[in-house]
Design a protein around this motif. Structure first.
Motif, PDB file in Angstrom:
ATOM      1  N   GLY A 145       0.821  -1.198   0.000  1.00  0.00           N
ATOM      2  CA  GLY A 145       0.000   0.000   0.000  1.00  0.00           C
ATOM      3  C   GLY A 145       0.855   1.247   0.000  1.00  0.00           C
ATOM      4  N   PHE A 151       2.046   9.130  -1.786  1.00  0.00           N
ATOM      5  CA  PHE A 151       1.651  10.503  -2.034  1.00  0.00           C
ATOM      6  C   PHE A 151       2.601  11.197  -3.001  1.00  0.00           C
ATOM      7  CE2 PHE A 151      -1.047   9.937   1.537  1.00  0.00           C
ATOM      8  CZ  PHE A 151      -2.043  10.866   1.391  1.00  0.00           C
ATOM      9  N   SER A 186       4.916   8.768   6.975  1.00  0.00           N
ATOM     10  CA  SER A 186       3.619   8.095   7.077  1.00  0.00           C
ATOM     11  C   SER A 186       3.815   6.598   7.219  1.00  0.00           C
ATOM     12  CB  SER A 186       2.764   8.396   5.841  1.00  0.00           C
ATOM     13  OG  SER A 186       2.498   9.776   5.762  1.00  0.00           O
ATOM     14  N   LEU A 189       5.005   5.868  10.643  1.00  0.00           N
ATOM     15  CA  LEU A 189       3.884   5.987  11.582  1.00  0.00           C
ATOM     16  C   LEU A 189       3.009   4.745  11.521  1.00  0.00           C
ATOM     17  CD1 LEU A 189       1.948   7.622  13.460  1.00  0.00           C
ATOM     18  CD2 LEU A 189       0.811   8.412  11.375  1.00  0.00           C
TER      19      LEU A 189
ATOM     20  N   LEU B 115     -10.961  12.199   1.492  1.00  0.00           N
ATOM     21  CA  LEU B 115      -9.732  12.505   2.212  1.00  0.00           C
ATOM     22  C   LEU B 115      -9.892  13.800   3.003  1.00  0.00           C
ATOM     23  CD1 LEU B 115      -6.915  11.361   2.555  1.00  0.00           C
ATOM     24  CD2 LEU B 115      -6.153  12.738   0.620  1.00  0.00           C
ATOM     25  N   HIS B 119      -9.396  14.097   6.983  1.00  0.00           N
ATOM     26  CA  HIS B 119      -8.396  15.039   7.488  1.00  0.00           C
ATOM     27  C   HIS B 119      -9.025  16.022   8.468  1.00  0.00           C
ATOM     28  CE1 HIS B 119      -5.211  18.096   7.339  1.00  0.00           C
ATOM     29  NE2 HIS B 119      -4.432  17.123   6.910  1.00  0.00           N
ATOM     30  N   GLU B 131       0.076  15.269  11.251  1.00  0.00           N
ATOM     31  CA  GLU B 131      -0.312  13.939  11.745  1.00  0.00           C
ATOM     32  C   GLU B 131      -1.559  13.431  11.032  1.00  0.00           C
ATOM     33  OE1 GLU B 131       1.292  14.152  16.386  1.00  0.00           O
ATOM     34  OE2 GLU B 131      -0.681  14.945  15.855  1.00  0.00           O
ATOM     35  N   THR B 133      -2.595  14.131   8.099  1.00  0.00           N
ATOM     36  CA  THR B 133      -2.227  13.709   6.747  1.00  0.00           C
ATOM     37  C   THR B 133      -1.579  12.330   6.768  1.00  0.00           C
ATOM     38  OG1 THR B 133      -1.873  16.012   6.129  1.00  0.00           O
ATOM     39  CG2 THR B 133      -0.929  14.335   4.697  1.00  0.00           C
ATOM     40  N   MET B 134      -0.688  12.138   7.727  1.00  0.00           N
ATOM     41  CA  MET B 134       0.027  10.858   7.785  1.00  0.00           C
ATOM     42  C   MET B 134      -0.910   9.715   8.155  1.00  0.00           C
ATOM     43  SD  MET B 134       3.808  11.740   9.224  1.00  0.00           S
ATOM     44  CE  MET B 134       3.288  12.009  10.900  1.00  0.00           C
ATOM     45  N   ILE B 135      -1.839   9.999   9.052  1.00  0.00           N
ATOM     46  CA  ILE B 135      -2.794   8.957   9.443  1.00  0.00           C
ATOM     47  C   ILE B 135      -3.680   8.580   8.265  1.00  0.00           C
ATOM     48  CG2 ILE B 135      -4.794   8.461  10.899  1.00  0.00           C
ATOM     49  CD1 ILE B 135      -3.453  10.192  13.079  1.00  0.00           C
ATOM     50  N   ALA B 137      -2.911   8.894   5.153  1.00  0.00           N
ATOM     51  CA  ALA B 137      -2.062   8.157   4.217  1.00  0.00           C
ATOM     52  C   ALA B 137      -1.905   6.707   4.669  1.00  0.00           C
ATOM     53  CB  ALA B 137      -0.698   8.839   4.110  1.00  0.00           C
ATOM     54  N   SER B 138      -1.668   6.533   5.958  1.00  0.00           N
ATOM     55  CA  SER B 138      -1.497   5.180   6.482  1.00  0.00           C
ATOM     56  C   SER B 138      -2.734   4.323   6.234  1.00  0.00           C
ATOM     57  CB  SER B 138      -1.216   5.233   7.987  1.00  0.00           C
ATOM     58  OG  SER B 138      -0.023   5.932   8.245  1.00  0.00           O
ATOM     59  N   MET B 140      -4.796   4.693   3.821  1.00  0.00           N
ATOM     60  CA  MET B 140      -4.787   4.345   2.400  1.00  0.00           C
ATOM     61  C   MET B 140      -3.859   3.165   2.147  1.00  0.00           C
ATOM     62  SD  MET B 140      -6.747   6.236   0.556  1.00  0.00           S
ATOM     63  CE  MET B 140      -7.710   7.730   0.712  1.00  0.00           C
ATOM     64  N   TYR B 141      -2.702   3.200   2.764  1.00  0.00           N
ATOM     65  CA  TYR B 141      -1.754   2.104   2.611  1.00  0.00           C
ATOM     66  C   TYR B 141      -2.442   0.783   2.925  1.00  0.00           C
ATOM     67  CZ  TYR B 141       1.852   5.759   2.872  1.00  0.00           C
ATOM     68  OH  TYR B 141       2.625   6.860   2.665  1.00  0.00           O
ATOM     69  N   LEU B 142      -3.091   0.776   4.093  1.00  0.00           N
ATOM     70  CA  LEU B 142      -3.731  -0.448   4.571  1.00  0.00           C
ATOM     71  C   LEU B 142      -4.829  -0.900   3.615  1.00  0.00           C
ATOM     72  CD1 LEU B 142      -2.576  -1.476   7.154  1.00  0.00           C
ATOM     73  CD2 LEU B 142      -4.601  -0.690   8.374  1.00  0.00           C
TER      74      LEU B 142
END
Lengths: 213, 213
Positions: A145, A151, A186, A189, B115, B119, B131, B133-135, B137-138, B140-142
């Motif tokens: 992911g 990004f 990210s 994190l 998003l 946010h 933070e 933004t990073m959360i 993004a994370s 999305m990764y998952l």
DNA sequence: CCTCCTTACCGAACGGCGTTAGGTTTCAAC
DNA sequence: GTTGAAACCTAACGCCGTTCGGTAAGGAGG
């Protein structure tokens, strides 16, 4: 040999990956690859059975760089973290091929060998086999992911484009110039939170050396 | 109208998605799509500007189903969890188009609107903008990782194929027959661990109604 | 009724794709 | 000097996305 061969399987792989890195996955064609190698497309088929096969070979080469030695030290948290970082680093070097890599990770030998190590280490740490499988899968989710929906190649340089439509997103940190760093942070994190959350439900460690209660 | 039009933009989108679901992303061609609609390829271009454009429209339609209303209740943990589940559910219904969806989520309006909501909710909960933004993004990764590198389409039915080469992987739960359930549980594990790990470093909530100390 | 014009589809073609079949050149080995 | 195989070639097949110019249908205006 008739004359010094111009082509070799490894030179083909290298050039193919170069093109993918430069022009994207769709930017790779056998004709273009051949041209880049100073050759016509048909000649490639003496060294490579198929374009798909070539891609799998390139994929395998990339995955060979993933390092799972972090599990050797016995702490599964450390092993998981190191493995994830190594995996992401390997993918981040060639983001354009990630969609290909992501499809069916369980069909590639290099991938399965590493999965085997991770799985074994987790079971040794006291997780059930099913848990170990799920943890390994979760790690894949995170890694792929992060490599895929990064990004870095997401937002436009033009902040004004977002300002009106998405009030909460009008932030300087969405600029591509800092997106790379944001992607990294990210991922860290996500990885840190995941491992910490996992540790909270960890099984009793099997006490490898002493039996401190 | 000359006669009742055979084609419509929405019928084209629906049929295109059907083909993608059935034959994969590479299995969709304009000629095949036209044939399925009882028409020749050229006719499609009266309703769709480009194949790529058609794919983006289909993608948008899928993303519209992602539900971020879970944030309305004020608890970011609940909102995050609900949003992730909804996102994954939307993607899991059409796994073949996920590689296309994953590329540049920040270029799609439907994606950006969601998003934006996430946010905003996270910032309201006390996280810094970075933070938040990073959360997001994370998450999305998952979600994309789970949808993309899913185990369901990963392993062979033939267990013996793995038994010799990967000793730790010789497990019945790798069979495709249970892989679907395993994918679901793995995602829930990853999501739960991530949110729990995040909660451990959560900011002080802004006490929306009372000021209990 | 007839004409006109827009709509909606079609046939044919362009250049590019992966891939294959069948040549041609080069050079080592006998 | 002949053989033979390796390494690359040309040409072609059937696909692809896309475009251009046509053609039939049916409503609008006379």
């Amino acid at each position: 040999m008739p004359r010094n061969p111009v082509l070799s399987a490894s030179r083909i792989r290298t050039t193919a990956l170069d093109i993918i890195d430069r022009d994207g996955l769709d930017g790779l064609s056998m004709r273009k690859l051949a041209a880049e190698l100073g050759v016509r497309a048909a000649s490639l088929y003496g060294h490579v059975s198929t374009k798909d096969d070539l891609l799998h070979e390139v994929a395998g080469e990339i995955l060979e760089k993933v390092d799972v030695s972090g599990f050797a030290e016995g702490d599964w948290r450390h092993g998981l973290t190191m493995c994830a970082r190594s995996y992401r680093a390997a993918l981040a070097q060639h983001p354009n091929i990630v969609p290909f890599l992501a499809y069916g990770p369980a069909h590639r030998d290099a991938s399965l060998r590493r999965l085997d190590v991770v799985h074994g280490a987790l079971v040794s740490a006291g997780w059930t086999r099913r848990e170990a499988t799920m943890i390994a899968a979760s790690l894949m989710y995170l890694v792929f992911g992060a490599a895929l929906s990064s990004f870095s190649s997401g937002f436009s340089e033009d902040q004004a484009l977002y300002r009106d439509r998405y009030p909460n997103l009008d932030k300087a940190h969405l600029l591509p110039s800092v997106a790379r760093e944001l992607d990294h942070d990210s991922f860290e994190l996500a990885l840190g939170a995941f491992v910490a959350g996992l540790a909270a439900r960890a099984p009793v460690p099997p006490a490898p050396t002493g039996s401190a209660g």
